[in-house]
Write a protein that holds these residues in place. Sequence first.
Motif, PDB file in Angstrom:
ATOM      1  N   ASP A   1      -9.425  12.632  20.080  1.00  0.00           N
ATOM      2  CA  ASP A   1      -8.030  12.305  20.354  1.00  0.00           C
ATOM      3  C   ASP A   1      -7.160  12.688  19.164  1.00  0.00           C
ATOM      4  OD1 ASP A   1      -8.755  11.300  22.774  1.00  0.00           O
ATOM      5  OD2 ASP A   1      -8.487   9.193  22.252  1.00  0.00           O
ATOM      6  N   LEU A   2      -6.186  13.563  19.400  1.00  0.00           N
ATOM      7  CA  LEU A   2      -5.234  13.997  18.379  1.00  0.00           C
ATOM      8  C   LEU A   2      -3.812  13.907  18.934  1.00  0.00           C
ATOM      9  CD1 LEU A   2      -7.058  17.215  17.079  1.00  0.00           C
ATOM     10  CD2 LEU A   2      -7.031  14.955  16.019  1.00  0.00           C
ATOM     11  N   PRO A   3      -3.312  12.706  19.212  1.00  0.00           N
ATOM     12  CA  PRO A   3      -1.980  12.597  19.799  1.00  0.00           C
ATOM     13  C   PRO A   3      -0.890  13.088  18.858  1.00  0.00           C
ATOM     14  CG  PRO A   3      -2.785  10.448  19.143  1.00  0.00           C
ATOM     15  CD  PRO A   3      -3.921  11.408  18.947  1.00  0.00           C
TER      16      PRO A   3
ATOM     17  N   MET B   1       0.826  -1.202   0.000  1.00  0.00           N
ATOM     18  CA  MET B   1       0.000   0.000   0.000  1.00  0.00           C
ATOM     19  C   MET B   1       0.864   1.257   0.000  1.00  0.00           C
ATOM     20  SD  MET B   1      -2.987  -1.102  -0.291  1.00  0.00           S
ATOM     21  CE  MET B   1      -4.064   0.237   0.116  1.00  0.00           C
ATOM     22  N   ARG B   2       1.959   1.239   0.757  1.00  0.00           N
ATOM     23  CA  ARG B   2       2.850   2.397   0.787  1.00  0.00           C
ATOM     24  C   ARG B   2       3.584   2.584  -0.543  1.00  0.00           C
ATOM     25  NH1 ARG B   2       3.479   4.543   5.810  1.00  0.00           N
ATOM     26  NH2 ARG B   2       2.727   3.262   7.514  1.00  0.00           N
ATOM     27  N   SER B   3       3.774   1.501  -1.287  1.00  0.00           N
ATOM     28  CA  SER B   3       4.482   1.613  -2.562  1.00  0.00           C
ATOM     29  C   SER B   3       3.673   2.394  -3.585  1.00  0.00           C
ATOM     30  CB  SER B   3       4.828   0.232  -3.112  1.00  0.00           C
ATOM     31  OG  SER B   3       3.658  -0.433  -3.551  1.00  0.00           O
ATOM     32  N   PHE B   4       2.360   2.498  -3.398  1.00  0.00           N
ATOM     33  CA  PHE B   4       1.547   3.291  -4.308  1.00  0.00           C
ATOM     34  C   PHE B   4       1.812   4.779  -4.144  1.00  0.00           C
ATOM     35  CE2 PHE B   4      -1.191  -0.554  -4.171  1.00  0.00           C
ATOM     36  CZ  PHE B   4      -1.035  -0.900  -5.502  1.00  0.00           C
ATOM     37  N   GLY B   5       2.382   5.179  -3.019  1.00  0.00           N
ATOM     38  CA  GLY B   5       2.822   6.552  -2.813  1.00  0.00           C
ATOM     39  C   GLY B   5       1.703   7.538  -2.621  1.00  0.00           C
ATOM     40  N   SER B   6       0.826   7.664  -3.594  1.00  0.00           N
ATOM     41  CA  SER B   6      -0.231   8.677  -3.514  1.00  0.00           C
ATOM     42  C   SER B   6      -1.213   8.370  -2.397  1.00  0.00           C
ATOM     43  CB  SER B   6      -0.959   8.778  -4.851  1.00  0.00           C
ATOM     44  OG  SER B   6      -1.618   7.557  -5.135  1.00  0.00           O
ATOM     45  N   LEU B   7      -1.321   7.132  -1.979  1.00  0.00           N
ATOM     46  CA  LEU B   7      -2.248   6.794  -0.902  1.00  0.00           C
ATOM     47  C   LEU B   7      -1.830   7.428   0.418  1.00  0.00           C
ATOM     48  CD1 LEU B   7      -2.997   3.050  -1.637  1.00  0.00           C
ATOM     49  CD2 LEU B   7      -4.390   5.037  -2.184  1.00  0.00           C
ATOM     50  N   ASP B   8      -0.530   7.632   0.622  1.00  0.00           N
ATOM     51  CA  ASP B   8      -0.072   8.263   1.847  1.00  0.00           C
ATOM     52  C   ASP B   8      -0.471   9.731   1.912  1.00  0.00           C
ATOM     53  OD1 ASP B   8       1.046   5.992   2.856  1.00  0.00           O
ATOM     54  OD2 ASP B   8       3.063   6.430   2.122  1.00  0.00           O
ATOM     55  N   LYS B   9      -0.724  10.344   0.766  1.00  0.00           N
ATOM     56  CA  LYS B   9      -1.050  11.761   0.731  1.00  0.00           C
ATOM     57  C   LYS B   9      -2.543  12.023   0.859  1.00  0.00           C
ATOM     58  CE  LYS B   9       3.011  12.930  -1.914  1.00  0.00           C
ATOM     59  NZ  LYS B   9       3.633  11.770  -2.432  1.00  0.00           N
ATOM     60  N   VAL B  10      -3.369  10.969   0.840  1.00  0.00           N
ATOM     61  CA  VAL B  10      -4.810  11.131   0.967  1.00  0.00           C
ATOM     62  C   VAL B  10      -5.144  11.450   2.417  1.00  0.00           C
ATOM     63  CG1 VAL B  10      -7.017   9.939   0.784  1.00  0.00           C
ATOM     64  CG2 VAL B  10      -5.261   9.573  -0.944  1.00  0.00           C
ATOM     65  N   ALA B  11      -6.023  12.422   2.617  1.00  0.00           N
ATOM     66  CA  ALA B  11      -6.412  12.790   3.979  1.00  0.00           C
ATOM     67  C   ALA B  11      -7.161  11.618   4.632  1.00  0.00           C
ATOM     68  CB  ALA B  11      -7.294  14.030   3.945  1.00  0.00           C
ATOM     69  N   TRP B  12      -6.946  11.423   5.886  1.00  0.00           N
ATOM     70  CA  TRP B  12      -7.592  10.337   6.615  1.00  0.00           C
ATOM     71  C   TRP B  12      -8.394  10.896   7.773  1.00  0.00           C
ATOM     72  CZ3 TRP B  12      -5.406  10.001  11.519  1.00  0.00           C
ATOM     73  CH2 TRP B  12      -4.136  10.563  11.659  1.00  0.00           C
ATOM     74  N   SER B  13      -9.303  10.087   8.292  1.00  0.00           N
ATOM     75  CA  SER B  13     -10.211  10.620   9.301  1.00  0.00           C
ATOM     76  C   SER B  13     -10.618   9.567  10.329  1.00  0.00           C
ATOM     77  CB  SER B  13     -11.458  11.201   8.641  1.00  0.00           C
ATOM     78  OG  SER B  13     -12.154  10.183   7.964  1.00  0.00           O
ATOM     79  N   GLN B  14      -9.682   8.864  10.878  1.00  0.00           N
ATOM     80  CA  GLN B  14     -10.005   7.861  11.887  1.00  0.00           C
ATOM     81  C   GLN B  14      -9.551   8.364  13.249  1.00  0.00           C
ATOM     82  OE1 GLN B  14      -8.058   4.365  10.531  1.00  0.00           O
ATOM     83  NE2 GLN B  14      -9.519   4.021   8.900  1.00  0.00           N
TER      84      GLN B  14
END
Length: 164
Positions: A73-75, A43-56
Amino acid sequence: MALPIRRHNPDRDRRGEARPVRWLPTDPFANFEDIYRRMDQMMRSFGSLDKVAWSQFPVDIEETEDAYVVEIDLPGVARDDVTLEWNHRELTVHGEVKERERTGFLRTQTRRVGEFHHSVTLPGEIDGDRITASLEDGVLMVKAPKAAGARSRRIQITGGSGAS
């Protein structure tokens, strides 16, 4: 005259060639960590997925008599890296978890870094001008006071005529 008997050897196929030996681990869950690691690398090799905003985020919403209290929680997030927006009944948190500089070789990374956003819809009318927020010990606490007309109140029941 006796016919020849064909015997089946489980280690050989019909043509007599050796079959590959299948190895089964004694613990059926032994390979899950390796599978998880390989999928994470893929998944990390796709590269662009790391730049997608997340919300968990773990989020608690508490309703008090006069307000809604939202805890998120925002550690590891600095106050300057968080933006809080209010629109009618929706509270939206935007920000970024920055990756810290490392001196060693990172072997495993399960904590997320990058941009995030999270929206919470509150169940009642809010007085948006009086919303307050604080960020302490990795917990963003937002207090959203209820609008004057949206507060619950107890209604006194009086006796009336004609009741039997």
